[in-house]
Motif scaffolding. Structure first.
Motif, PDB file in Angstrom:
ATOM      1  N   ALA A 111       0.832  -1.209   0.000  1.00 46.19           N
ATOM      2  CA  ALA A 111       0.000   0.000   0.000  1.00 46.19           C
ATOM      3  C   ALA A 111       0.864   1.256   0.000  1.00 46.19           C
ATOM      4  N   GLU A 114       2.347   2.025  -3.457  1.00 46.76           N
ATOM      5  CA  GLU A 114       1.446   2.683  -4.402  1.00 46.76           C
ATOM      6  C   GLU A 114       1.580   4.201  -4.352  1.00 46.76           C
ATOM      7  N   HIS A 115       2.098   4.716  -3.231  1.00 49.78           N
ATOM      8  CA  HIS A 115       2.299   6.152  -3.056  1.00 49.78           C
ATOM      9  C   HIS A 115       3.783   6.510  -3.047  1.00 49.78           C
ATOM     10  N   ALA A 318      -2.548  -3.392   4.687  1.00 46.72           N
ATOM     11  CA  ALA A 318      -2.811  -2.370   3.669  1.00 46.72           C
ATOM     12  C   ALA A 318      -3.746  -1.290   4.195  1.00 46.72           C
ATOM     13  N   ARG A 322      -2.962   2.762   4.590  1.00 48.47           N
ATOM     14  CA  ARG A 322      -3.774   3.840   4.007  1.00 48.47           C
ATOM     15  C   ARG A 322      -4.271   4.793   5.088  1.00 48.47           C
ATOM     16  N   GLN A 323      -4.614   4.255   6.254  1.00 42.85           N
ATOM     17  CA  GLN A 323      -5.035   5.097   7.364  1.00 42.85           C
ATOM     18  C   GLN A 323      -3.906   6.033   7.797  1.00 42.85           C
ATOM     19  N   LEU A 325      -1.320   7.073   5.946  1.00 43.49           N
ATOM     20  CA  LEU A 325      -1.087   8.065   4.894  1.00 43.49           C
ATOM     21  C   LEU A 325      -2.098   9.199   4.976  1.00 43.49           C
ATOM     22  N   ALA A 326      -3.353   8.867   5.250  1.00 47.52           N
ATOM     23  CA  ALA A 326      -4.383   9.895   5.408  1.00 47.52           C
ATOM     24  C   ALA A 326      -4.086  10.769   6.612  1.00 47.52           C
ATOM     25  N   TYR A 333      -9.917   9.291   6.475  1.00 51.34           N
ATOM     26  CA  TYR A 333      -9.983   7.999   5.788  1.00 51.34           C
ATOM     27  C   TYR A 333     -11.043   7.164   6.494  1.00 51.34           C
ATOM     28  N   GLN A 335     -13.082   4.106   7.164  1.00 50.09           N
ATOM     29  CA  GLN A 335     -13.095   2.659   6.988  1.00 50.09           C
ATOM     30  C   GLN A 335     -13.421   2.035   8.336  1.00 50.09           C
TER      31      GLN A 335
END
Length: 349
Positions: A111, A114-115, A318, A322-323, A325-326, A333, A335
């Motif tokens: 994850a 991807e950034h 993942a 993402r959490q 990164l937010a 984020y 979820q």
């Protein structure tokens, strides 16, 4: 009395935070509530070893109570975050021996990739030294993976302004975002499956009581027994490793020789339990049914193949990435923090 000791007892420990402290806590407020000097509070937050254990805990408690966060130095607007760190709160030996960690780290790393975000890996054996590095400005965010109890990094990193996301529900009440599996529901599902197949004397090899996964899986086990109308059996605790499963299963056989089913709070402990049952002359599943938790790749290759509760390990890593990164971007984020688990039926139960 040493100078350090004198500095640590400058203020009254019973001092209550003011309204201003509750709304905008500063280092001085933390020091006052902890009953130490501002210099001592600063040394704790900077990971210095020149602080007594008592003062260190008082400062951590004050930081947690006040919700203190130190503002990090502003960075250039056009500079992208440099890197993140994943910290496994276990010794190095566990990190490389348990395949669970490699899977959750693979999910997180993919994850982040991807950034274009590099991920550093560390084991939390020396929290003070690790804290000094993680708060030095080289790292822009931290994943803390399955920390036991009130791990010091859960308190000190957020207080220093470092964005943190947890993998694994924190055992203590915390405002930090986290991602975890439905440990409670999965364990309950395992017991209900055993009851449906006619098992009535069900015992468990539970996980560590200072890890939320261990606590939640034991709670789910008890709920499953209650729903099935079964009496609670003996409980043996382990640390999620294969040797712990061998030892715990041997103890359970001593305390309840007529047991007919076992729920193990991890697949590695289930593998150990399977060995102990075989050594005791018990056939699986004819004499004793066995269910694990994790669905590690090895679960499909035991003899017999292991019935287990599958948790979405890579997805947990993942989602936590993402959490984080937010959080680093001051974005929201949305979820669910708890991801569902699934019963995987094989031949052991």
């Amino acid at each position: 009395m040493s100078m350090t000791a004198a500095a640590e007892t400058t203020h009254d420990p019973a001092h209550e935070p003011t309204r201003d402290a509750a709304e905008h806590p500063t280092l001085a407020h933390v020091a006052a509530l902890a009953g130490v000097s501002s210099a001592t509070a600063s040394r704790v937050l900077n990971g210095s070893a020149r602080v007594s254990p008592t003062a260190r805990q008082q400062v951590r408690d004050a930081v947690d109570r006040l919700g203190y966060v130190r503002q990090r130095a502003a960075r250039a607007v056009d500079r992208r975050p440099r890197s993140v760190a994943a910290v496994v709160c276990e010794p190095n030996a566990r990190l490389f021996a348990d395949p669970f960690y490699s899977r959750v780290l693979a999910g997180a790393s993919a994850a982040f990739a991807e950034h274009d975000m590099p991920m550093l890996l560390a084991a939390g054996e020396r929290p003070a030294a690790l804290q000094r590095y993680l708060s030095s400005g080289h790292i822009d965010g931290v994943l803390l993976i399955y920390c036991r109890g009130s791990h010091p990094l859960i308190v000190t990193l957020p207080a220093l302004g470092v964005p943190v996301t947890l993998i694994g529900r924190p055992l203590q009440v915390s405002s930090l975002p986290y991602v975890d599996a439905d440990n409670r529901g999965g364990a309950r599902q395992a017991v209900e499956h055993l009851a449906r197949t006619g098992r009535r004397r069900v015992v468990t090899v539970a996980g560590p009581p200072d890890v939320a996964a261990g606590v939640d899986r034991l709670a789910g086990f008890r709920e499953g027994l209650e729903r099935a109308g079964l009496d609670p059996g003996p409980i043996a605790y382990g640390d999620f490793t294969r040797p712990a499963g061998v030892h715990a299963m041997t103890r359970l056989l001593d305390h309840r020789p007529n047991l007919d089913a076992v729920f193990c709070a991890s697949d590695l402990m289930a593998v150990g339990a399977l060995h102990a049952l075989r050594q005791a002359g018990r056939r699986v599943p004819e004499d004793v049914a066995l269910v694990g938790f994790d669905d590690l790749p090895l679960a499909a290759f035991t003899q017999p193949p292991l019935t287990t509760i599958k948790q979405p390990v890579e997805e947990i890593g993942a989602a936590a990435a993402r959490q984080l990164l937010a959080l680093m971007s001051n974005e929201t984020y949305d979820q669910p923090p708890v991801l569902p688990t699934t019963l995987i039926k094989r031949q052991s139960a």
